[in-house]
Design an enzyme around this catalytic site. Structure first.
Site, PDB file in Angstrom:
ATOM      1  N   HIS A 102      61.039 -65.077 -39.284  1.00 33.09           N
ATOM      2  CA  HIS A 102      59.931 -64.918 -40.216  1.00 33.09           C
ATOM      3  C   HIS A 102      59.350 -63.507 -40.111  1.00 33.09           C
ATOM      4  O   HIS A 102      59.342 -62.909 -39.025  1.00 33.09           O
ATOM      5  CB  HIS A 102      58.839 -65.961 -39.944  1.00 33.09           C
ATOM      6  CG  HIS A 102      57.817 -65.979 -41.044  1.00 33.09           C
ATOM      7  ND1 HIS A 102      56.755 -65.114 -41.062  1.00 33.09           N
ATOM      8  CD2 HIS A 102      57.746 -66.709 -42.184  1.00 33.09           C
ATOM      9  CE1 HIS A 102      56.042 -65.330 -42.168  1.00 33.09           C
ATOM     10  NE2 HIS A 102      56.629 -66.289 -42.860  1.00 33.09           N
ATOM     11  N   GLU A 174      61.707 -64.475 -48.725  1.00 28.91           N
ATOM     12  CA  GLU A 174      60.268 -64.232 -48.660  1.00 28.91           C
ATOM     13  C   GLU A 174      60.001 -62.732 -48.756  1.00 28.91           C
ATOM     14  O   GLU A 174      60.060 -62.037 -47.730  1.00 28.91           O
ATOM     15  CB  GLU A 174      59.691 -64.760 -47.344  1.00 28.91           C
ATOM     16  CG  GLU A 174      59.853 -66.243 -47.151  1.00 28.91           C
ATOM     17  CD  GLU A 174      58.764 -66.818 -46.256  1.00 28.91           C
ATOM     18  OE1 GLU A 174      58.127 -67.774 -46.684  1.00 28.91           O
ATOM     19  OE2 GLU A 174      58.536 -66.287 -45.159  1.00 28.91           O
TER      20      GLU A 174
HETATM   21  O1  LIG Z   1      55.297 -67.168 -44.981  1.00 26.28           O
HETATM   22  C1  LIG Z   1      55.197 -68.141 -45.703  1.00 26.28           C
HETATM   23  C2  LIG Z   1      55.893 -69.405 -45.406  1.00 26.28           C
HETATM   24  O2  LIG Z   1      56.502 -69.299 -44.182  1.00 26.28           O
HETATM   25  C3  LIG Z   1      54.342 -68.119 -46.892  1.00 26.28           C
HETATM   26  O3  LIG Z   1      53.015 -68.202 -46.500  1.00 26.28           O
HETATM   27  P1  LIG Z   1      51.882 -68.136 -47.603  1.00 26.28           P
HETATM   28  O4  LIG Z   1      52.323 -69.073 -48.715  1.00 26.28           O
HETATM   29  O5  LIG Z   1      50.652 -68.612 -46.925  1.00 26.28           O
HETATM   30  O6  LIG Z   1      51.829 -66.741 -48.120  1.00 26.28           O
END
Ligand SMILES: O=C(CO)COP(=O)(O)O
Length: 258
Positions: A102, A174
């Protein structure tokens, strides 16, 4: 039963206390027990709580199809790795997933591509599905994001491929600039990048589900209209009612596109 057509994953990060985690999971378990799309396996749900909550969360979800896992995993099998948690222990606790790489772990703990590749291989070796998080730091063009993700994906799957490991991987796309933001990346951007990511080659025996994360919430899955395999949610799933709404939307989308 065939694989769910849409996956909704939630990482609770470090937002909740232990008791808040259990209360939220009980609400989600209740939701999973009564929602036909979850019960029929059309929409899959997974939850990644903080490590200490995992045994209690396992009990809460025991009579539901909800999967759960760790927010990280150690790259080593076992031994002198203070503070770490092994893939085999996660598996022993009933986890079927391990989140890896992450953006917050890369930023705060300087996780690098070598560690990430080792964690992916270790997870697959222990039958855990990696939730592999990849995304560009700055907003740019979709083609640049696809190229960068392609390179990071190849690096992350390198060890697993060399070891001939097989299994599914959730590719959590992401974009870092969209994490923790008021709203997700623009729909057209997400659709363009995720459509490209779905075409990427993986080593034999490894299949990818591309899910989008970064301020994802109600309304998004329908706007992405079939270009993603699901969502990876953070803050906007904290209210169980919002999660219920997203499950309804996923279910409605499946009816539309089938
Ligand atoms: O990093 C995320 C999921 O792991 C996304 O987080 P948010 O939706 O709070 O921005």
């Amino acid at each position: 039963m065939s694989q769910p057509a849409i996956w909704l994953g939630v990482s609770l990060k470090m937002y909740f206390s232990y008791q808040q985690t259990l209360t939220w999971c009980r609400d989600v378990a209740e939701l999973a027990r009564r929602h036909p799309a979850i019960q029929q396996g059309e929409v899959g749900l997974f939850v990644l709580p903080a490590y200490p909550a995992i045994p209690a969360v396992a009990e809460i979800f025991a009579d539901t199809p909800v999967r759960f896992g760790g927010q990280d995993v150690c790259q080593a099998e076992n031994g002198a790795w203070t503070g770490e948690v092994s893939a085999s222990m996660l598996q022993e606790l009933g986890c079927s997933l391990a989140e890896i790489g992450h953006a917050e772990r890369r930023r705060h703990f300087h996780e690098d591509k070598t560690q990430i590749a080792a964690k992916v291989a270790m997870s697959l070796r222990h039958g855990l599905t990696p939730v592999l998080c990849i995304g560009e730091e700055q907003e740019g063009e979709p083609a640049q994001a696809i190229a960068l993700c392609q390179q990071q994906l190849a690096e992350a799957l390198d060890n697993a491929g060399q070891q001939g490991l097989q299994g599914s991987v959730f590719f959590a796309y992401e974009p870092q600039w969209a994490i923790g933001a008021p709203q997700p990346a623009p729909d057209s951007y997400i659709r363009a990048v995720c459509a490209g990511l779905r075409d990427l080659q993986t080593p034999d025996g490894i299949d990818l589900q591309v899910i989008y994360g970064g301020s994802a919430g109600p309304g998004l899955i329908q706007r992405l209209a079939g270009d993603v395999d699901g969502l990876f949610l953070g803050r906007f799933a904290h209210d169980p009612k919002a999660l219920a709404q997203i499950i309804d939307e996923a279910s409605a989308l499946l009816k539309e596109i089938r």
